[in-house]
Design a protein around this motif. Structure first.
Motif, PDB file in Angstrom:
ATOM      1  N   ARG A 155      -9.724  -4.709  -7.781  1.00  0.00           N
ATOM      2  CA  ARG A 155      -9.595  -5.218  -6.816  1.00  0.00           C
ATOM      3  C   ARG A 155     -10.017  -6.590  -6.689  1.00  0.00           C
ATOM      4  O   ARG A 155      -9.786  -7.141  -5.095  1.00  0.00           O
ATOM      5  CB  ARG A 155     -10.565  -3.524  -6.084  1.00  0.00           C
ATOM      6  CG  ARG A 155     -10.138  -2.723  -5.524  1.00  0.00           C
ATOM      7  CD  ARG A 155      -8.971  -2.415  -5.595  1.00  0.00           C
ATOM      8  NE  ARG A 155      -8.874  -2.892  -3.992  1.00  0.00           N
ATOM      9  CZ  ARG A 155      -7.354  -2.987  -3.961  1.00  0.00           C
ATOM     10  NH1 ARG A 155      -6.445  -3.368  -4.746  1.00  0.00           N
ATOM     11  NH2 ARG A 155      -7.209  -2.693  -2.789  1.00  0.00           N
ATOM     12  N   TRP A 156     -10.957  -6.959  -7.072  1.00  0.00           N
ATOM     13  CA  TRP A 156     -11.221  -8.494  -6.809  1.00  0.00           C
ATOM     14  C   TRP A 156     -10.398  -9.417  -6.397  1.00  0.00           C
ATOM     15  O   TRP A 156     -10.236 -10.625  -6.004  1.00  0.00           O
ATOM     16  CB  TRP A 156     -12.525  -8.543  -7.992  1.00  0.00           C
ATOM     17  CG  TRP A 156     -12.282  -9.890  -9.099  1.00  0.00           C
ATOM     18  CD1 TRP A 156     -12.545  -8.353  -9.408  1.00  0.00           C
ATOM     19  CD2 TRP A 156     -11.283 -10.034  -9.045  1.00  0.00           C
ATOM     20  NE1 TRP A 156     -11.940  -8.945 -10.872  1.00  0.00           N
ATOM     21  CE2 TRP A 156     -11.446 -10.748 -11.205  1.00  0.00           C
ATOM     22  CE3 TRP A 156     -10.991 -11.609  -8.218  1.00  0.00           C
ATOM     23  CZ2 TRP A 156     -10.857 -11.127 -11.701  1.00  0.00           C
ATOM     24  CZ3 TRP A 156     -10.897 -12.984  -9.378  1.00  0.00           C
ATOM     25  CH2 TRP A 156     -10.738 -12.540 -10.686  1.00  0.00           C
ATOM     26  N   PHE A 157      -9.176  -9.073  -7.608  1.00  0.00           N
ATOM     27  CA  PHE A 157      -8.150 -10.146  -7.959  1.00  0.00           C
ATOM     28  C   PHE A 157      -7.203  -9.064  -6.660  1.00  0.00           C
ATOM     29  O   PHE A 157      -6.699  -9.979  -6.253  1.00  0.00           O
ATOM     30  CB  PHE A 157      -7.600 -10.013  -9.063  1.00  0.00           C
ATOM     31  CG  PHE A 157      -6.852 -10.747  -9.387  1.00  0.00           C
ATOM     32  CD1 PHE A 157      -7.244 -12.072  -9.698  1.00  0.00           C
ATOM     33  CD2 PHE A 157      -5.299 -10.610  -9.639  1.00  0.00           C
ATOM     34  CE1 PHE A 157      -6.033 -13.332  -9.487  1.00  0.00           C
ATOM     35  CE2 PHE A 157      -4.188 -11.585  -9.369  1.00  0.00           C
ATOM     36  CZ  PHE A 157      -4.509 -12.502  -9.925  1.00  0.00           C
ATOM     37  N   MET A 158      -7.099  -8.272  -6.883  1.00  0.00           N
ATOM     38  CA  MET A 158      -5.264  -7.129  -5.992  1.00  0.00           C
ATOM     39  C   MET A 158      -5.783  -7.300  -4.715  1.00  0.00           C
ATOM     40  O   MET A 158      -4.341  -6.696  -4.316  1.00  0.00           O
ATOM     41  CB  MET A 158      -5.267  -5.991  -6.826  1.00  0.00           C
ATOM     42  CG  MET A 158      -4.676  -7.132  -8.064  1.00  0.00           C
ATOM     43  SD  MET A 158      -3.330  -7.201  -8.605  1.00  0.00           S
ATOM     44  CE  MET A 158      -2.617  -7.509 -10.513  1.00  0.00           C
ATOM     45  N   SER A 159      -6.642  -7.072  -3.417  1.00  0.00           N
ATOM     46  CA  SER A 159      -7.161  -6.139  -2.685  1.00  0.00           C
ATOM     47  C   SER A 159      -6.295  -7.348  -1.840  1.00  0.00           C
ATOM     48  O   SER A 159      -5.338  -6.883  -0.255  1.00  0.00           O
ATOM     49  CB  SER A 159      -8.225  -5.911  -2.742  1.00  0.00           C
ATOM     50  OG  SER A 159      -8.768  -7.695  -2.394  1.00  0.00           O
ATOM     51  N   ASP A 160      -5.929  -8.835  -1.459  1.00  0.00           N
ATOM     52  CA  ASP A 160      -5.308  -9.683  -0.854  1.00  0.00           C
ATOM     53  C   ASP A 160      -3.598  -9.482  -1.292  1.00  0.00           C
ATOM     54  O   ASP A 160      -3.012  -9.641   0.071  1.00  0.00           O
ATOM     55  CB  ASP A 160      -5.955 -11.422  -1.687  1.00  0.00           C
ATOM     56  CG  ASP A 160      -7.348 -11.307  -0.441  1.00  0.00           C
ATOM     57  OD1 ASP A 160      -7.434 -10.684   0.278  1.00  0.00           O
ATOM     58  OD2 ASP A 160      -7.732 -11.883  -0.781  1.00  0.00           O
ATOM     59  N   GLN A 161      -2.639  -8.370  -2.228  1.00  0.00           N
ATOM     60  CA  GLN A 161      -1.914  -8.312  -1.968  1.00  0.00           C
ATOM     61  C   GLN A 161      -1.463  -7.243  -2.844  1.00  0.00           C
ATOM     62  O   GLN A 161       0.125  -7.245  -2.030  1.00  0.00           O
ATOM     63  CB  GLN A 161      -0.895  -9.638  -3.200  1.00  0.00           C
ATOM     64  CG  GLN A 161      -1.952  -9.610  -4.573  1.00  0.00           C
ATOM     65  CD  GLN A 161      -2.089  -9.947  -5.402  1.00  0.00           C
ATOM     66  OE1 GLN A 161      -0.485 -10.415  -5.799  1.00  0.00           O
ATOM     67  NE2 GLN A 161      -2.658 -10.917  -6.207  1.00  0.00           N
ATOM     68  N   HIS A 162      -2.274  -5.878  -2.708  1.00  0.00           N
ATOM     69  CA  HIS A 162      -1.636  -4.204  -3.210  1.00  0.00           C
ATOM     70  C   HIS A 162      -2.792  -4.049  -2.927  1.00  0.00           C
ATOM     71  O   HIS A 162      -3.986  -4.061  -2.466  1.00  0.00           O
ATOM     72  CB  HIS A 162      -1.747  -4.565  -4.559  1.00  0.00           C
ATOM     73  CG  HIS A 162      -0.401  -5.491  -5.330  1.00  0.00           C
ATOM     74  ND1 HIS A 162      -0.187  -5.591  -7.090  1.00  0.00           N
ATOM     75  CD2 HIS A 162       1.486  -5.620  -4.136  1.00  0.00           C
ATOM     76  CE1 HIS A 162       1.077  -6.418  -6.950  1.00  0.00           C
ATOM     77  NE2 HIS A 162       1.328  -6.202  -5.977  1.00  0.00           N
ATOM     78  N   MET A 163      -2.171  -3.332  -2.076  1.00  0.00           N
ATOM     79  CA  MET A 163      -3.312  -1.650  -0.825  1.00  0.00           C
ATOM     80  C   MET A 163      -3.277  -1.390  -2.853  1.00  0.00           C
ATOM     81  O   MET A 163      -2.650  -0.479  -3.694  1.00  0.00           O
ATOM     82  CB  MET A 163      -2.385  -0.611  -0.002  1.00  0.00           C
ATOM     83  CG  MET A 163      -2.064  -1.657   0.641  1.00  0.00           C
ATOM     84  SD  MET A 163      -1.631  -0.171   2.203  1.00  0.00           S
ATOM     85  CE  MET A 163       0.508  -0.561   1.564  1.00  0.00           C
ATOM     86  N   ASN A 164      -4.494  -0.259  -2.050  1.00  0.00           N
ATOM     87  CA  ASN A 164      -5.215   0.524  -2.954  1.00  0.00           C
ATOM     88  C   ASN A 164      -4.272   2.330  -2.279  1.00  0.00           C
ATOM     89  O   ASN A 164      -3.829   2.158  -1.108  1.00  0.00           O
ATOM     90  CB  ASN A 164      -6.015   1.007  -3.818  1.00  0.00           C
ATOM     91  CG  ASN A 164      -6.905   1.406  -2.573  1.00  0.00           C
ATOM     92  OD1 ASN A 164      -7.073   2.010  -2.057  1.00  0.00           O
ATOM     93  ND2 ASN A 164      -8.465   0.769  -2.774  1.00  0.00           N
ATOM     94  N   PRO A 165      -4.195   3.448  -2.924  1.00  0.00           N
ATOM     95  CA  PRO A 165      -4.319   4.902  -2.697  1.00  0.00           C
ATOM     96  C   PRO A 165      -5.116   5.049  -1.014  1.00  0.00           C
ATOM     97  O   PRO A 165      -4.222   5.102   0.019  1.00  0.00           O
ATOM     98  CB  PRO A 165      -3.769   5.800  -3.324  1.00  0.00           C
ATOM     99  CG  PRO A 165      -3.806   5.289  -4.801  1.00  0.00           C
ATOM    100  CD  PRO A 165      -4.240   3.543  -4.451  1.00  0.00           C
ATOM    101  N   ALA A 166      -5.991   4.640  -1.115  1.00  0.00           N
ATOM    102  CA  ALA A 166      -7.259   4.884  -0.083  1.00  0.00           C
ATOM    103  C   ALA A 166      -6.197   4.281   1.270  1.00  0.00           C
ATOM    104  O   ALA A 166      -6.761   4.253   2.232  1.00  0.00           O
ATOM    105  CB  ALA A 166      -8.536   4.921   0.301  1.00  0.00           C
ATOM    106  N   GLU A 167      -5.781   2.672   0.738  1.00  0.00           N
ATOM    107  CA  GLU A 167      -5.367   1.956   2.341  1.00  0.00           C
ATOM    108  C   GLU A 167      -4.554   1.845   2.382  1.00  0.00           C
ATOM    109  O   GLU A 167      -3.932   1.736   4.001  1.00  0.00           O
ATOM    110  CB  GLU A 167      -5.332   0.742   1.620  1.00  0.00           C
ATOM    111  CG  GLU A 167      -7.345   0.231   1.203  1.00  0.00           C
ATOM    112  CD  GLU A 167      -6.867  -0.862   1.082  1.00  0.00           C
ATOM    113  OE1 GLU A 167      -8.115  -2.144   0.852  1.00  0.00           O
ATOM    114  OE2 GLU A 167      -6.286  -1.711  -0.040  1.00  0.00           O
TER     115      GLU A 167
END
Length: 354
Positions: A282-294
Motif C-alpha cells: 500500500r505504501w507504494f500503490m495506494s496513490d495509483q491503485h485502489m484495494n478492494p475495500a476502496e
C-alpha cells in the motif's frame, strides 16, 4: 555457474539494459501532444490537480528490493470458461464479457465496444520478459464479434497493447478512442490505427443512443523511463440504451473526490466497472491503485446500481496473491452490507447479461 550460462545471462542483461535505455532516450525526446495549457496540462506533462505524482525511481527501487515478500502466483491458472459472444446485442439489453485483467467487451444497443484489449502473452515492452499472463483471453481472438469501437484508457502496457490493436484494425477496422497523446504512440507503431484522442470531459458520439465521455481519474501513465505523464489517462462514462456505465480503468481512491464528481456530473449509473487488483504494497500503490475495500467505497461514492470487478487474476503486477483481490472484495462487501450479486467478480470467459 558455467561460463557459457554466465555469458548468456550477461548478454540478456545487456540487451534488456540497452533496450530500456533506448526506450528512455526516445521517450525523453518525444512529444506526444501539443495543445493549450490547462489545469491538468502544463504544455509538456499532464497531472491530476486532485491526485498525486507518480512514485520516484528511488521508491521503485525500494519496492523491488523488498519483493521477497511478494506472494507467489502459479505459472498457469486457466479459467474454466470460454466465451463466444453473439454478433450483436440489441435494444436495452447489456452483455458484458470478461476477457481478463482489464479487457472487457460491452455489447448493447447493437454496438460492440472493446475496452483496453490485451491479447498478447506479456504486458511488457519485451516479448521475452515482463508480466506474463497465467490464463488465456476469455474470448478467442477469432471468436470476437465485429468490433465497432475500442476504448483505450492510458498507455501502461497492461492497457495499451499495440500488437493487439494492430490485429483488431486488420480484422475489424474499429474506431479507436483514447486520451490525448496516446494516439501518437499508436500511429508510430502502426499508421493504420486511426486513433482519435480527446481530453477529460470530452463527449464522443459513437452511434445513435451511444456515446462516451472521457473522465478524470487519480492515476498516471508512461511507456518508457522518461515519458511519465506525457500522455493523458482517463476513465469512461458510456451512455447506452441500457443505462450509463462508469468504467474506471486504473485509479487510486484518495479522498474519493473523482468518484463523487462522476456521480454529480454524469450519474446516475446503471453499472460501474471498478479495478480491485494490483494494490500491494500500500505504501507504494495506494496513490495509483485502489484495494478492494476502496473499490467498495468508490461504488458507494459513485452510486452505481451494480458493479463489475476487473484488473485482477491474469498478470502478476504487484505483491498480492492471485486470489487475494476477489477474497478481499467479498470481505469488504460484507462489511459494507453490499450483496455479492451487486458487485460481481467474473473469471476470464464468463459473461454477465443484465
Amino acid at each position: 555457474m558455467p561460463s557459457s550460462r554466465r555469458g548468456l545471462l550477461l548478454g540478456l542483461s545487456g540487451l534488456v539494459a540497452a533496450t530500456v535505455t533506448l526506450i528512455g532516450a526516445r521517450a525523453r525526446a518525444a512529444r506526444y501532444y501539443d495543445g493549450p495549457v490547462s489545469d491538468h496540462f502544463d504544455g509538456t506533462y499532464f497531472r491530476d490537480p486532485h491526485g498525486a505524482a507518480p512514485k520516484s525511481f528511488t521508491d521503485l527501487a525500494r519496492w523491488w528490493a523488498s519483493r521477497g515478500d511478494s506472494a507467489a502466483w502459479p505459472d498457469w491458472a486457466p479459467s474454466p470458461h470460454v466465451d463466444r459472444p453473439p454478433e450483436r446485442v440489441t435494444g436495452t439489453a447489456l452483455r458484458i464479457s470478461y476477457v481478463g485483467h482489464a479487457s472487457i467487451l460491452l455489447q448493447t444497443g447493437g454496438r460492440n465496444i472493446l475496452i483496453d484489449p490485451v491479447w498478447s502473452e506479456r504486458a511488457s515492452p519485451f516479448g521475452f520478459a515482463g508480466p506474463k499472463r497465467v490464463n488465456d483471453p476469455g474470448i478467442p481472438f477469432e471468436a470476437l464479434p465485429t468490433i465497432d469501437t475500442v476504448l483505450v484508457s492510458h498507455g501502461h502496457y497492461d492497457h495499451l497493447d499495440l500488437d493487439t490493436l494492430s490485429r483488431l484494425v486488420a480484422a475489424h477496422r474499429p474506431r479507436v478512442i483514447t486520451p490525448l497523446g496516446n494516439d501518437t504512440t499508436m500511429r508510430e507503431h502502426d499508421p493504420a490505427i486511426a486513433a482519435e484522442a480527446f481530453d477529460w470531459h470530452d463527449r464522443v458520439e459513437i452511434a445513435e443512443g451511444v456515446a462516451v465521455t472521457l473522465v478524470p481519474l487519480r492515476h498516471w501513465t508512461a511507456r518508457g523511463l522518461m515519458d511519465r505523464n506525457k500522455a493523458l489517462w482517463a476513465g469512461f462514462v458510456i451512455e447506452t440504451p441500457a443505462g450509463r456505465i462508469y468504467h474506471v480503468s486504473d485509479s487510486g481512491y484518495g479522498d474519493g473526490f473523482r468518484f463523487r464528481e462522476a456521480r454529480e456530473r454524469y450519474g446516475p449509473f446503471r453499472l460501474a466497472v471498478l479495478p480491485i487488483g494490483a494494490y500491494e504494497p500500500r505504501w507504494f500503490m495506494s496513490d495509483q491503485h485502489m484495494n478492494p475495500a476502496e473499490a467498495v467505497q468508490a461504488l458507494q461514492d459513485c452510486g452505481a446500481e451494480l458493479a463489475l470487478a476487473h484488473h485482477h487474476g491474469t498478470f502478476k503486477l504487484t505483491d498480492e496473491g492471485i486470489d487475494a483481490p476477489p477474497r478481499d472484495l467479498r470481505t469488504a462487501c460484507a462489511a459494507a452490507e453490499i450483496p455479492d450479486e451487486r458487485f460481481r467478480v467474473l473469471k476470464p470467459g464468463e459473461a454477465w447479461e443484465i
